[in-house]
Design a protein around this motif. Structure first.
Motif, PDB file in Angstrom:
ATOM      1  N   GLU A   1     -56.004 131.585 -21.719  1.00  0.00           N
ATOM      2  CA  GLU A   1     -57.343 131.944 -22.179  1.00  0.00           C
ATOM      3  C   GLU A   1     -58.382 131.638 -21.104  1.00  0.00           C
ATOM      4  O   GLU A   1     -59.289 132.446 -20.852  1.00  0.00           O
ATOM      5  N   MET A   2     -58.251 130.468 -20.458  1.00  0.00           N
ATOM      6  CA  MET A   2     -59.190 130.100 -19.396  1.00  0.00           C
ATOM      7  C   MET A   2     -59.060 131.057 -18.211  1.00  0.00           C
ATOM      8  O   MET A   2     -60.052 131.484 -17.623  1.00  0.00           O
TER       9      MET A   2
ATOM     10  N   LEU B   1     -60.802 134.306 -19.016  1.00  0.00           N
ATOM     11  CA  LEU B   1     -62.251 134.165 -18.939  1.00  0.00           C
ATOM     12  C   LEU B   1     -62.721 134.147 -17.485  1.00  0.00           C
ATOM     13  O   LEU B   1     -63.678 134.835 -17.109  1.00  0.00           O
ATOM     14  N   LEU B   2     -62.046 133.361 -16.643  1.00  0.00           N
ATOM     15  CA  LEU B   2     -62.428 133.266 -15.241  1.00  0.00           C
ATOM     16  C   LEU B   2     -62.275 134.610 -14.531  1.00  0.00           C
ATOM     17  O   LEU B   2     -63.148 135.019 -13.745  1.00  0.00           O
ATOM     18  N   THR B   3     -61.183 135.293 -14.808  1.00  0.00           N
ATOM     19  CA  THR B   3     -60.949 136.600 -14.191  1.00  0.00           C
ATOM     20  C   THR B   3     -62.026 137.598 -14.596  1.00  0.00           C
ATOM     21  O   THR B   3     -62.542 138.354 -13.767  1.00  0.00           O
ATOM     22  N   GLU B   4     -62.381 137.568 -15.879  1.00  0.00           N
ATOM     23  CA  GLU B   4     -63.419 138.481 -16.378  1.00  0.00           C
ATOM     24  C   GLU B   4     -64.750 138.217 -15.685  1.00  0.00           C
ATOM     25  O   GLU B   4     -65.422 139.142 -15.213  1.00  0.00           O
ATOM     26  N   CYS B   5     -65.147 136.942 -15.608  1.00  0.00           N
ATOM     27  CA  CYS B   5     -66.427 136.598 -14.986  1.00  0.00           C
ATOM     28  C   CYS B   5     -66.431 136.938 -13.497  1.00  0.00           C
ATOM     29  O   CYS B   5     -67.417 137.471 -12.964  1.00  0.00           O
ATOM     30  N   LEU B   6     -65.334 136.643 -12.817  1.00  0.00           N
ATOM     31  CA  LEU B   6     -65.265 136.900 -11.395  1.00  0.00           C
ATOM     32  C   LEU B   6     -65.275 138.400 -11.106  1.00  0.00           C
ATOM     33  O   LEU B   6     -65.985 138.865 -10.207  1.00  0.00           O
TER      34      LEU B   6
ATOM     35  N   THR C   1     -58.455 128.314  -6.657  1.00  0.00           N
ATOM     36  CA  THR C   1     -57.972 129.599  -7.176  1.00  0.00           C
ATOM     37  C   THR C   1     -58.268 129.693  -8.669  1.00  0.00           C
ATOM     38  O   THR C   1     -58.546 128.679  -9.337  1.00  0.00           O
ATOM     39  N   VAL C   2     -58.190 130.903  -9.206  1.00  0.00           N
ATOM     40  CA  VAL C   2     -58.369 131.096 -10.644  1.00  0.00           C
ATOM     41  C   VAL C   2     -57.337 130.282 -11.412  1.00  0.00           C
ATOM     42  O   VAL C   2     -57.645 129.623 -12.413  1.00  0.00           O
ATOM     43  N   GLY C   3     -56.088 130.290 -10.947  1.00  0.00           N
ATOM     44  CA  GLY C   3     -55.041 129.538 -11.621  1.00  0.00           C
ATOM     45  C   GLY C   3     -55.305 128.046 -11.631  1.00  0.00           C
ATOM     46  O   GLY C   3     -55.144 127.375 -12.656  1.00  0.00           O
ATOM     47  N   ASP C   4     -55.721 127.511 -10.475  1.00  0.00           N
ATOM     48  CA  ASP C   4     -56.015 126.078 -10.391  1.00  0.00           C
ATOM     49  C   ASP C   4     -57.170 125.705 -11.325  1.00  0.00           C
ATOM     50  O   ASP C   4     -57.116 124.687 -12.030  1.00  0.00           O
ATOM     51  N   LEU C   5     -58.225 126.527 -11.316  1.00  0.00           N
ATOM     52  CA  LEU C   5     -59.385 126.220 -12.134  1.00  0.00           C
ATOM     53  C   LEU C   5     -59.066 126.361 -13.616  1.00  0.00           C
ATOM     54  O   LEU C   5     -59.545 125.572 -14.439  1.00  0.00           O
ATOM     55  N   ALA C   6     -58.242 127.340 -13.963  1.00  0.00           N
ATOM     56  CA  ALA C   6     -57.836 127.501 -15.367  1.00  0.00           C
ATOM     57  C   ALA C   6     -57.075 126.278 -15.851  1.00  0.00           C
ATOM     58  O   ALA C   6     -57.296 125.795 -16.968  1.00  0.00           O
ATOM     59  N   ARG C   7     -56.163 125.767 -15.029  1.00  0.00           N
ATOM     60  CA  ARG C   7     -55.415 124.564 -15.421  1.00  0.00           C
ATOM     61  C   ARG C   7     -56.345 123.377 -15.589  1.00  0.00           C
ATOM     62  O   ARG C   7     -56.192 122.572 -16.519  1.00  0.00           O
ATOM     63  N   HIS C   8     -57.333 123.281 -14.695  1.00  0.00           N
ATOM     64  CA  HIS C   8     -58.285 122.172 -14.813  1.00  0.00           C
ATOM     65  C   HIS C   8     -59.106 122.271 -16.099  1.00  0.00           C
ATOM     66  O   HIS C   8     -59.264 121.283 -16.831  1.00  0.00           O
ATOM     67  N   LEU C   9     -59.624 123.457 -16.370  1.00  0.00           N
ATOM     68  CA  LEU C   9     -60.461 123.641 -17.557  1.00  0.00           C
ATOM     69  C   LEU C   9     -59.664 123.472 -18.847  1.00  0.00           C
ATOM     70  O   LEU C   9     -60.213 123.079 -19.881  1.00  0.00           O
ATOM     71  N   ALA C  10     -58.356 123.739 -18.769  1.00  0.00           N
ATOM     72  CA  ALA C  10     -57.501 123.558 -19.951  1.00  0.00           C
ATOM     73  C   ALA C  10     -57.059 122.112 -20.124  1.00  0.00           C
ATOM     74  O   ALA C  10     -56.349 121.790 -21.085  1.00  0.00           O
TER      75      ALA C  10
END
Length: 570
Positions: free
Chosen positions: A13-14, A17-22, A74-83
């Motif tokens: 999900e994160m 969201l990040l991909t959509e915003c970017l 990266t998007v993946g790294d940031l998604a893991r952090h936000l999750a």
């Protein structure tokens, strides 16, 4: 649903969201965003990172620091952090005890330098204590008016400049005037600074002939060679060695007859501190008995100014406001600095005056980050932890750090976060880590930046006084100083924790990702009270002694700092 499945769903999900915003910010299809690629690949610069973090934070109903794009590139790294699944950052453990057989401390027994507004180290110290801003504009004899306008200043380029760089006595060093005319002024400066540093250490320079004395110098630019080529000057048999950066340390070794390692170091802005790190290693390995280490930087051509202007690092307002409100980049600075190093046991046996000790040091590289020149906060943390582990020092005991502190909008917050992560845990809230940057006084000395910071910190430890960092009355609003347990050094103050041994750190980071940090400690008082005077003749020594007596009577260095402490900092 299992906890593992829930975590995977939240990460997805994160990421969505990040991909959509970017994708919306870049004006591309979401499917074209690869979550494993760094944000820099998609052109997300510093300003874009701030806006992107604000947008994502708004969607999540929380505040996200823009530095997250460097911690999680990266998007993946940031998604893991936000999750919430990032876990502890690599190297986030507290520095443990020193390993068995810890490195012997290295003593700084002599130093010398030429800096904007300060022709020698004593003048440099007085200038620092007084809170002097030595940044000015390009001297009229450097290049034609308007050539430096690429820096965005709308006029002469702002910077910290040296005077009389064309003055040199070649015969003193056994060099013919014809050959001296082909020599890069950086070679000339380092010959003079090396001689002065050895005199400061009480070592007759000629006495080292044939000895395993190492020379380690940071050298980045070759402006003199570029000017020579641009003007169509005739190539002679002296041109090659006169203009090659590698010859800067080799020239010193040759003129003084030194037979230890002799090498030029280019890791960009961390070059001279890396040179000191390598010199300490050489001493501990027994490769060198004494070492000269430092760096040099001269701005002789507008071309390098244009290069850095296009890079985007130069301040449009012409000042380096490190960790302060209004920080918008750095200004270039000129200078040369040399320290004389010995193993502590050798320095004690020789009865040397010791400015401070290098307890430990470390070097690493950012590796993959948000772009080749983008800082990596985890790597900055790692180099700090490694340095203090090697030194056997708890970071919570350190009182001051002379930071890299370039004054860039995101570089300073990233460095501050790394400092807080390493020095904050276990630190009493009533004794925050003091932080400053010599770049606020003299500009960014690039190839000599690290040694300028080291000389400042060594003198501060020696005199038990912290000079002010300029523009510090209004700290950077994006840095939570109190939360990180940091304090920007805004005035000249006595060294904190007078009952404890002075402990300080010095940092330098290169734009290619090479980071370096030194751990410094004060020498015991009984080892730090000797003053050496050196000259070629007895009359010369007597003249130096008379000058020192007059200087001490008129304005002792410590008193100068106490007077500066009563004046408001810039």
């Amino acid at each position: 649903m299992t906890a593992k499945a829930e975590g995977a769903a939240l990460r997805a999900e994160m990421a969505s969201l990040l991909t959509e915003c970017l994708a919306r910010r870049l004006g591309v299809e979401a499917a074209s965003i690869d979550p494993s690629q760094p944000f820099a690949r998609y052109g997300l610069d510093s300003a874009g990172a701030v806006a992107f973090a604000a947008e994502v934070g708004g969607r999540l109903g929380r505040t996200l620091p823009p530095t997250l794009m460097w911690t999680c590139p990266t998007v993946g790294d940031l998604a893991r952090h936000l999750a919430g699944g990032s876990g502890p950052a690599p190297g986030s453990e507290r520095a443990g005890p020193a390993p068995a057989g810890a490195d012997e401390p290295i003593a700084v027994v002599g130093l010398a330098g030429r800096f904007p507004g300060a022709p020698d180290a004593k003048a440099f110290w007085r200038m620092l204590c007084a809170g002097t801003d030595a940044v000015g504009f390009t001297p009229a004899d450097r290049w034609s008016p308007g050539d430096g306008d690429g820096a965005g200043t709308g006029g002469p380029t702002a910077g910290g400049f040296l005077e009389q760089i064309d003055r040199f006595d070649p015969l003193f060093f056994g060099i013919s005037p014809v050959e001296a005319g082909e020599m890069d002024p950086q070679q000339r400066l380092m010959l003079e600074a090396s001689w002065e540093a050895l005199e400061d250490a009480g070592v007759p320079p000629r006495s080292l002939a044939g000895s395993p004395t190492g020379v380690f110098f940071g050298v980045v630019w070759r402006d003199y060679a570029d000017l020579h080529h641009a003007t169509g000057a005739r190539i002679t048999n002296h041109t090659g060695v006169g203009q090659a950066p590698a010859i800067v340390p080799n020239r010193v070794s040759y003129c003084l007859g030194l037979q230890g390692p002799s090498l030029a170091v280019d890791t960009a802005c961390s070059s001279s501190l890396v040179a000191v790190h390598l010199a300490c290693r050489s001493l501990r390995d027994g490769e060198s008995e004494i070492a000269l280490a430092g760096g040099v930087n001269l701005t002789l051509s507008p071309e390098t100014v244009r290069v850095l202007a296009e890079f985007g690092g130069l301040s449009p307002t012409g000042r380096c406001r490190a960790f302060a409100d209004g920080a918008d980049g750095f200004v270039r600075g000129e200078g040369a600095g040399v320290v004389v190093l010995k193993r502590l046991s050798r320095a004690v046996a020789d009865g040397d005056r010791i400015y401070c000790l290098v307890r430990g040091s470390a070097m690493n590289n950012d590796g993959p980050s948000n772009g080749l020149t983008a800082p990596n906060p985890l790597a900055q943390e790692a180099v700090l932890r490694d340095a203090y582990r090697r030194a056997g020092v708890d970071p919570a005991r350190v009182q001051y750090v002379e930071a890299h502190g370039t004054g860039t909008p995101l570089g300073d917050p990233i460095e501050a976060q790394a400092l807080g992560a390493v020095f904050g845990p276990g630190r009493d809230v009533s004794r925050p880590l003091r932080v400053g940057s010599v770049k606020t006084n003299v500009g960014h000395l690039e190839g000599a930046a690290g040694v300028a910071g080291l000389i400042k910190a060594a003198l501060a430890i020696h005199h038990r006084t912290l000079p002010p960092s300029l523009f510090a009355s209004r700290p950077h609003p994006g840095i939570p100083f109190e939360e990180l347990r940091l304090r920007l050094q805004s005035s000249a103050d006595p060294w904190p924790d007078p009952d404890e041994a002075p402990l300080a750190g010095v940092s330098a980071f290169g734009w290619g990702g090479t980071n370096c940090h030194l751990v410094l400690e004060g020498a015991p008082a009984r080892m730090s009270q000797v003053m050496f005077l050196s000259a070629d003749t007895p009359a010369g020594v007597a003249a130096l002694a008379a000058a020192e007596r007059a200087r001490a009577a008129s304005l002792p260095l410590q008193a100068g700092c106490e007077q500066a402490a009563r004046r408001p900092a810039a």
